[in-house]
Design a protein around this motif. Structure first.
Motif, PDB file in Angstrom:
ATOM      1  N   GLY A  29      75.549 -14.520  53.538  1.00 42.03           N
ATOM      2  CA  GLY A  29      76.538 -13.319  54.069  1.00 42.03           C
ATOM      3  C   GLY A  29      76.729 -13.459  55.780  1.00 42.03           C
ATOM      4  O   GLY A  29      77.774 -13.223  56.178  1.00 42.03           O
ATOM      5  N   ARG A  62      75.404  -3.510  62.598  1.00 38.81           N
ATOM      6  CA  ARG A  62      74.453  -2.624  62.980  1.00 38.81           C
ATOM      7  C   ARG A  62      73.363  -3.590  63.932  1.00 38.81           C
ATOM      8  O   ARG A  62      73.117  -3.161  65.276  1.00 38.81           O
ATOM      9  N   GLN A  70      80.365 -14.044  57.572  1.00 40.59           N
ATOM     10  CA  GLN A  70      80.908 -12.999  58.740  1.00 40.59           C
ATOM     11  C   GLN A  70      80.739 -13.517  60.124  1.00 40.59           C
ATOM     12  O   GLN A  70      81.098 -12.891  61.016  1.00 40.59           O
ATOM     13  N   VAL A  78      69.414  -4.699  51.187  1.00 40.50           N
ATOM     14  CA  VAL A  78      70.333  -4.178  52.071  1.00 40.50           C
ATOM     15  C   VAL A  78      71.624  -3.883  51.087  1.00 40.50           C
ATOM     16  O   VAL A  78      72.098  -4.579  50.507  1.00 40.50           O
ATOM     17  N   LYS A  79      71.998  -2.653  51.250  1.00 38.04           N
ATOM     18  CA  LYS A  79      73.112  -2.307  50.369  1.00 38.04           C
ATOM     19  C   LYS A  79      74.434  -2.765  50.826  1.00 38.04           C
ATOM     20  O   LYS A  79      75.205  -3.143  49.915  1.00 38.04           O
ATOM     21  N   ASP A  80      74.699  -2.653  52.006  1.00 36.85           N
ATOM     22  CA  ASP A  80      75.971  -2.972  52.506  1.00 36.85           C
ATOM     23  C   ASP A  80      75.888  -3.965  53.752  1.00 36.85           C
ATOM     24  O   ASP A  80      75.523  -3.743  55.084  1.00 36.85           O
ATOM     25  N   LEU A  81      75.929  -5.333  53.446  1.00 40.33           N
ATOM     26  CA  LEU A  81      75.499  -6.462  54.357  1.00 40.33           C
ATOM     27  C   LEU A  81      76.343  -6.501  55.607  1.00 40.33           C
ATOM     28  O   LEU A  81      75.708  -6.645  56.511  1.00 40.33           O
ATOM     29  N   ASN A  82      77.613  -6.200  55.302  1.00 42.47           N
ATOM     30  CA  ASN A  82      78.642  -6.234  56.539  1.00 42.47           C
ATOM     31  C   ASN A  82      78.019  -5.195  57.499  1.00 42.47           C
ATOM     32  O   ASN A  82      78.010  -5.432  58.757  1.00 42.47           O
ATOM     33  N   ALA A  83      77.937  -4.100  57.131  1.00 48.01           N
ATOM     34  CA  ALA A  83      77.622  -2.828  57.802  1.00 48.01           C
ATOM     35  C   ALA A  83      75.989  -3.120  58.727  1.00 48.01           C
ATOM     36  O   ALA A  83      76.089  -2.962  59.812  1.00 48.01           O
ATOM     37  N   TYR A  84      75.149  -3.769  57.822  1.00 55.96           N
ATOM     38  CA  TYR A  84      73.758  -4.217  58.341  1.00 55.96           C
ATOM     39  C   TYR A  84      74.081  -5.314  59.361  1.00 55.96           C
ATOM     40  O   TYR A  84      73.462  -4.952  60.341  1.00 55.96           O
TER      41      TYR A  84
END
Length: 174
Positions: free
Chosen positions: A12, A63, A16, A54-60
């Motif tokens: 991921g 952050r 990204q 990690v539910k939302d990798l992009n958001a993580y």
């Protein structure tokens, strides 16, 4: 040399990476070393417990990137405030001299020991990984320039750099 089992967040992160590069460049400006920020972010990602859900990798990832930038900003502000206060107390009151530019003797010894471990660890890297690391870090070439010189893809350069950083991070004392 066999690679350890891949961290589950690395794919991921790699997907990204270009977007994160743009994120850092937009917020830190052209003067910032975006590649160093990306490498610091990579080190934060591999430090995460592989079992962490990690539910939302992009958001993580974003952050983590935001926190990294905030940490750097706070650190620079604290350093500037501390140096300013020291100068005011010692120089303007006549109580002492300005901050010495030379590091403390024990810091020099520790730095030399770390450098020796770093150099020894670098020499133990696979030849191609070591050459790529040196071109980027010591000659100042971008990943694209290293890829062109080596005749390989940019993603291959990124993977070699991540391997080098992972090994150096594990071996060199902090």
């Amino acid at each position: 040399m066999t690679a350890p089992a891949a961290h589950p967040l690395i794919p991921g992160y790699l997907a990204q990476r270009d977007a994160l590069r743009r994120f850092f460049r937009a917020r830190a400006g052209a003067s910032a070393d975006v590649e160093d920020l990306l490498q610091d972010l990579y080190l934060k990602v591999i430090a995460v417990d592989p079992g962490t859900e990690v539910k939302d990798l992009n958001a993580y990832l974003y952050r983590l990137a935001s926190n990294l930038m905030m940490d750097r900003w706070r650190s620079s502000r604290r350093g500037a405030a501390r140096d300013g206060a020291w100068r005011e107390v010692t120089v303007t009151t006549g109580a002492g001299e300005d901050i010495a530019d030379a590091p403390a003797a024990d810091d020099v010894v520790i730095g030399r020991e770390r450098l020796a471990v770093l150099l020894k660890t670098m020499e133990a890297l696979p030849d191609k990984t070591r050459r790529i690391f040196r071109m980027h870090k010591f000659e100042g070439l971008s990943y694209a320039e290293v890829a062109t010189r080596m005749g390989i893809s940019r993603s291959s350069v990124e993977k070699h750099m991540m391997d080098a950083l992972r090994i150096l991070f594990a071996k060199v004392p902090r």
